[in-house]
Motif scaffolding. Structure first.
Motif, PDB file in Angstrom:
ATOM      1  N   GLY A 164      10.454  -6.090  -7.545  1.00 50.44           N
ATOM      2  CA  GLY A 164      10.948  -5.127  -6.570  1.00 50.44           C
ATOM      3  C   GLY A 164       9.876  -4.285  -5.909  1.00 50.44           C
ATOM      4  O   GLY A 164      10.178  -3.239  -5.336  1.00 50.44           O
ATOM      5  N   VAL A 165       8.617  -4.724  -5.973  1.00 50.78           N
ATOM      6  CA  VAL A 165       7.500  -3.970  -5.387  1.00 50.78           C
ATOM      7  C   VAL A 165       6.921  -4.779  -4.233  1.00 50.78           C
ATOM      8  O   VAL A 165       6.402  -5.882  -4.444  1.00 50.78           O
ATOM      9  N   THR A 166       7.002  -4.257  -3.036  1.00 45.15           N
ATOM     10  CA  THR A 166       6.455  -4.939  -1.870  1.00 45.15           C
ATOM     11  C   THR A 166       5.206  -4.209  -1.374  1.00 45.15           C
ATOM     12  O   THR A 166       5.043  -3.004  -1.608  1.00 45.15           O
ATOM     13  N   LEU A 167       4.356  -4.939  -0.673  1.00 47.08           N
ATOM     14  CA  LEU A 167       3.094  -4.361  -0.220  1.00 47.08           C
ATOM     15  C   LEU A 167       3.298  -3.200   0.741  1.00 47.08           C
ATOM     16  O   LEU A 167       2.507  -2.251   0.754  1.00 47.08           O
ATOM     17  N   ASP A 168       4.342  -3.252   1.557  1.00 47.49           N
ATOM     18  CA  ASP A 168       4.556  -2.171   2.530  1.00 47.49           C
ATOM     19  C   ASP A 168       5.185  -0.939   1.901  1.00 47.49           C
ATOM     20  O   ASP A 168       5.271   0.112   2.546  1.00 47.49           O
ATOM     21  N   ALA A 169       5.600  -1.033   0.634  1.00 48.65           N
ATOM     22  CA  ALA A 169       6.255   0.101  -0.032  1.00 48.65           C
ATOM     23  C   ALA A 169       5.303   0.861  -0.949  1.00 48.65           C
ATOM     24  O   ALA A 169       5.736   1.779  -1.652  1.00 48.65           O
ATOM     25  N   VAL A 170       4.008   0.500  -0.945  1.00 47.57           N
ATOM     26  CA  VAL A 170       3.045   1.205  -1.787  1.00 47.57           C
ATOM     27  C   VAL A 170       2.041   1.930  -0.891  1.00 47.57           C
ATOM     28  O   VAL A 170       1.848   1.586   0.281  1.00 47.57           O
ATOM     29  N   ASP A 171       1.408   2.951  -1.456  1.00 48.70           N
ATOM     30  CA  ASP A 171       0.420   3.735  -0.703  1.00 48.70           C
ATOM     31  C   ASP A 171      -0.977   3.148  -0.790  1.00 48.70           C
ATOM     32  O   ASP A 171      -1.782   3.294   0.138  1.00 48.70           O
ATOM     33  N   TRP A 172      -1.287   2.504  -1.930  1.00 51.21           N
ATOM     34  CA  TRP A 172      -2.607   1.934  -2.150  1.00 51.21           C
ATOM     35  C   TRP A 172      -2.477   0.557  -2.780  1.00 51.21           C
ATOM     36  O   TRP A 172      -1.562   0.314  -3.572  1.00 51.21           O
ATOM     37  N   ILE A 173      -3.402  -0.324  -2.433  1.00 51.21           N
ATOM     38  CA  ILE A 173      -3.539  -1.617  -3.104  1.00 51.21           C
ATOM     39  C   ILE A 173      -4.940  -1.667  -3.700  1.00 51.21           C
ATOM     40  O   ILE A 173      -5.927  -1.377  -3.015  1.00 51.21           O
ATOM     41  N   VAL A 174      -5.016  -2.020  -4.976  1.00 52.36           N
ATOM     42  CA  VAL A 174      -6.311  -2.143  -5.660  1.00 52.36           C
ATOM     43  C   VAL A 174      -6.503  -3.602  -6.050  1.00 52.36           C
ATOM     44  O   VAL A 174      -5.903  -4.074  -7.017  1.00 52.36           O
ATOM     45  N   PRO A 175      -7.320  -4.350  -5.307  1.00 49.53           N
ATOM     46  CA  PRO A 175      -7.621  -5.725  -5.694  1.00 49.53           C
ATOM     47  C   PRO A 175      -8.753  -5.758  -6.699  1.00 49.53           C
ATOM     48  O   PRO A 175      -9.442  -4.746  -6.904  1.00 49.53           O
ATOM     49  N   HIS A 176      -8.957  -6.932  -7.306  1.00 54.71           N
ATOM     50  CA  HIS A 176     -10.158  -7.040  -8.130  1.00 54.71           C
ATOM     51  C   HIS A 176     -11.376  -6.886  -7.235  1.00 54.71           C
ATOM     52  O   HIS A 176     -11.433  -7.421  -6.131  1.00 54.71           O
ATOM     53  N   GLN A 177     -12.378  -6.157  -7.727  1.00 53.55           N
ATOM     54  CA  GLN A 177     -13.510  -5.759  -6.893  1.00 53.55           C
ATOM     55  C   GLN A 177     -14.606  -6.830  -6.870  1.00 53.55           C
ATOM     56  O   GLN A 177     -15.697  -6.653  -7.404  1.00 53.55           O
ATOM     57  N   THR A 178     -14.329  -7.935  -6.208  1.00 52.88           N
ATOM     58  CA  THR A 178     -15.301  -9.020  -6.138  1.00 52.88           C
ATOM     59  C   THR A 178     -16.479  -8.683  -5.233  1.00 52.88           C
ATOM     60  O   THR A 178     -17.603  -9.142  -5.467  1.00 52.88           O
ATOM     61  N   SER A 179     -16.243  -7.905  -4.196  1.00 50.41           N
ATOM     62  CA  SER A 179     -17.310  -7.536  -3.268  1.00 50.41           C
ATOM     63  C   SER A 179     -16.876  -6.325  -2.472  1.00 50.41           C
ATOM     64  O   SER A 179     -15.700  -5.936  -2.494  1.00 50.41           O
ATOM     65  N   GLY A 180     -17.826  -5.760  -1.737  1.00 53.92           N
ATOM     66  CA  GLY A 180     -17.495  -4.630  -0.887  1.00 53.92           C
ATOM     67  C   GLY A 180     -16.651  -5.014   0.314  1.00 53.92           C
ATOM     68  O   GLY A 180     -16.119  -4.143   1.003  1.00 53.92           O
ATOM     69  N   ARG A 181     -16.511  -6.326   0.569  1.00 50.19           N
ATOM     70  CA  ARG A 181     -15.716  -6.796   1.699  1.00 50.19           C
ATOM     71  C   ARG A 181     -14.277  -7.125   1.317  1.00 50.19           C
ATOM     72  O   ARG A 181     -13.478  -7.512   2.173  1.00 50.19           O
ATOM     73  N   ILE A 182     -13.947  -6.978   0.045  1.00 48.26           N
ATOM     74  CA  ILE A 182     -12.634  -7.407  -0.401  1.00 48.26           C
ATOM     75  C   ILE A 182     -11.515  -6.650   0.304  1.00 48.26           C
ATOM     76  O   ILE A 182     -10.445  -7.209   0.557  1.00 48.26           O
ATOM     77  N   GLY A 183     -11.737  -5.392   0.671  1.00 48.09           N
ATOM     78  CA  GLY A 183     -10.699  -4.625   1.345  1.00 48.09           C
ATOM     79  C   GLY A 183     -10.357  -5.199   2.699  1.00 48.09           C
ATOM     80  O   GLY A 183      -9.171  -5.378   3.046  1.00 48.09           O
ATOM     81  N   VAL A 184     -11.368  -5.508   3.482  1.00 48.85           N
ATOM     82  CA  VAL A 184     -11.146  -6.089   4.814  1.00 48.85           C
ATOM     83  C   VAL A 184     -10.507  -7.464   4.679  1.00 48.85           C
ATOM     84  O   VAL A 184      -9.582  -7.814   5.437  1.00 48.85           O
ATOM     85  N   GLN A 185     -10.968  -8.254   3.720  1.00 43.14           N
ATOM     86  CA  GLN A 185     -10.431  -9.605   3.545  1.00 43.14           C
ATOM     87  C   GLN A 185      -8.977  -9.580   3.114  1.00 43.14           C
ATOM     88  O   GLN A 185      -8.140 -10.324   3.651  1.00 43.14           O
ATOM     89  N   LEU A 186      -8.646  -8.721   2.148  1.00 49.94           N
ATOM     90  CA  LEU A 186      -7.271  -8.659   1.676  1.00 49.94           C
ATOM     91  C   LEU A 186      -6.351  -8.076   2.744  1.00 49.94           C
ATOM     92  O   LEU A 186      -5.225  -8.551   2.929  1.00 49.94           O
TER      93      LEU A 186
END
Length: 358
Positions: free
Chosen positions: A272-294
């Motif tokens: 019951g958790v959708t991406l548009d219903a959360v304030d923050w998403i924390v992906p695994h920190q593979t690189s400094g570009r992960i935010g833009v990519q995700l």
């Protein structure tokens, strides 16, 4: 698409009493890191090192070694169990409890101080903790199975708190001399960071932050690993005397990366958790570009994705707890919802949870 019904899911919610993290020494920037390893890596050029770091968008990281020799012991106070214990102490301080009040201590790491006894037993020594403990060896998704274990232990209202700590000292598993000729080891040098982070959980109580909707899954059946360490294993006796080092297959990692995030998003949606219903998403920190990519992959605003890999590198087992601890330390708005989407390249595993800030 992975079958989300095959994942393991945690039921209910647990209270978050405290978080903490420990990073060894001051941050080391790319130029300083090159200067440290240059005497040990003939043929390594600053141009190649900086180019690798720029592709990864990693500017600094913390390391547990001095790089005075190709193989060396960690600096004083920077052993894996020492960092882990320091992170647990800070989480316990925030929770206002002592180690002896814990009902269980759970650790997860891919870079233990030694194979046996388990790293978490050495953490218990550091904490003077006499209670039960267990260790997982699942690298970047160890946090997810640790959570599933903790949820099961915290179903009773009178249950004692559980501490979870993820820790890595991967810099000690790198031979700098290999970085000049081996691109994978050059990436390891610039990408990875050392550190530990912990969380203290308890049965749910009113008015406290909480974790819910936790899960763990895998899509790696019969797939070759994207990351492995073979030397020293019982399957490879001929390699037992070889230097330990992580071997990456970055092409394979890239091929499965988006599939792992899709599997995580599907698991969250099943709860019951959708991406548009959360304030923050924390992906695994593979690189400094992960935010833009995700953000591009899921079509969400880049500012919604929390990234700290540019400052601390990829801290492996510590990454998700470290991100959450740093977010809490800098201040989250009451009611904020944080979705963690962890991923692991070894055998293509994923895990996550929803954190709700009280």
């Amino acid at each position: 698409m992975a079958d989300a019904s095959r994942n393991a899911y945690a039921c209910g919610s647990v209270a978050v009493l405290g978080t903490g993290f420990a990073l060894p020494g001051a941050p080391v920037d790319n130029h300083a890191l090159f200067e440290r390893v240059r005497p040990l890596a003939p043929g390594l050029t600053e141009r190649s090192v900086i180019a690798t770091a720029r592709r990864l968008a990693i500017e600094t990281r913390h390391v547990s070694r001095a790089f005075r020799a190709r193989a060396e012991a960690p600096l004083a106070g920077a052993r894996n169990p020492e960092l882990a214990a320091q992170a647990v102490r800070l989480a316990l301080d925030e929770a206002g409890i002592e180690p002896g009040e814990l009902g269980y201590l759970i650790g997860h790491t891919a870079t233990p101080a030694q194979p046996l006894p388990p790293n978490i037993a050495l953490v218990a020594d550091e904490l003077d903790y006499t209670g039960p403990h267990v260790e997982l060896r699942q690298a970047c998704t160890g946090f997810a199975n640790a959570l599933l274990i903790a949820f099961g232990m915290l179903t009773r209202p009178e249950a004692r708190p559980v501490a979870i700590v993820g820790s890595e000292t991967g810099s000690l598993f790198l031979d700098p001399a290999c970085a000049a000729l081996d691109r994978d080891q050059r990436v390891n040098l610039m990408q990875m960071g050392d550190g530990a982070a912990a969380i203290v959980l308890a049965p749910l109580r009113l008015g406290t932050p909480r974790v819910r909707a936790a899960w763990f899954g895998a899509i790696g059946l019969h797939r070759p690993p994207g990351l492995e360490m073979r030397a020293g294993g019982s399957d490879h006796p001929a390699l037992a005397a070889s230097p330990l080092a992580f071997a990456h297959d970055y092409r394979r990692i890239a091929q499965t990366g988006t599939a792992l995030f899709d599997a995580g998003a599907a698991a969250a949606a099943r709860q019951g958790v959708t991406l548009d219903a959360v304030d923050w998403i924390v992906p695994h920190q593979t690189s400094g570009r992960i935010g833009v990519q995700l953000a591009a992959h899921f079509d969400v605003p880049p500012g919604k994705v929390f990234v700290n890999a540019d400052r601390v590198g990829n801290t492996g087992s510590a990454a998700i707890w470290l991100a959450l601890a740093q977010m809490r330390a800098r201040g989250l708005v009451s009611g904020s919802r944080v979705l963690a989407l962890g991923a692991e390249a070894t055998k293509h595993m994923h895990g996550g949870f929803l954190y709700e800030h009280g």
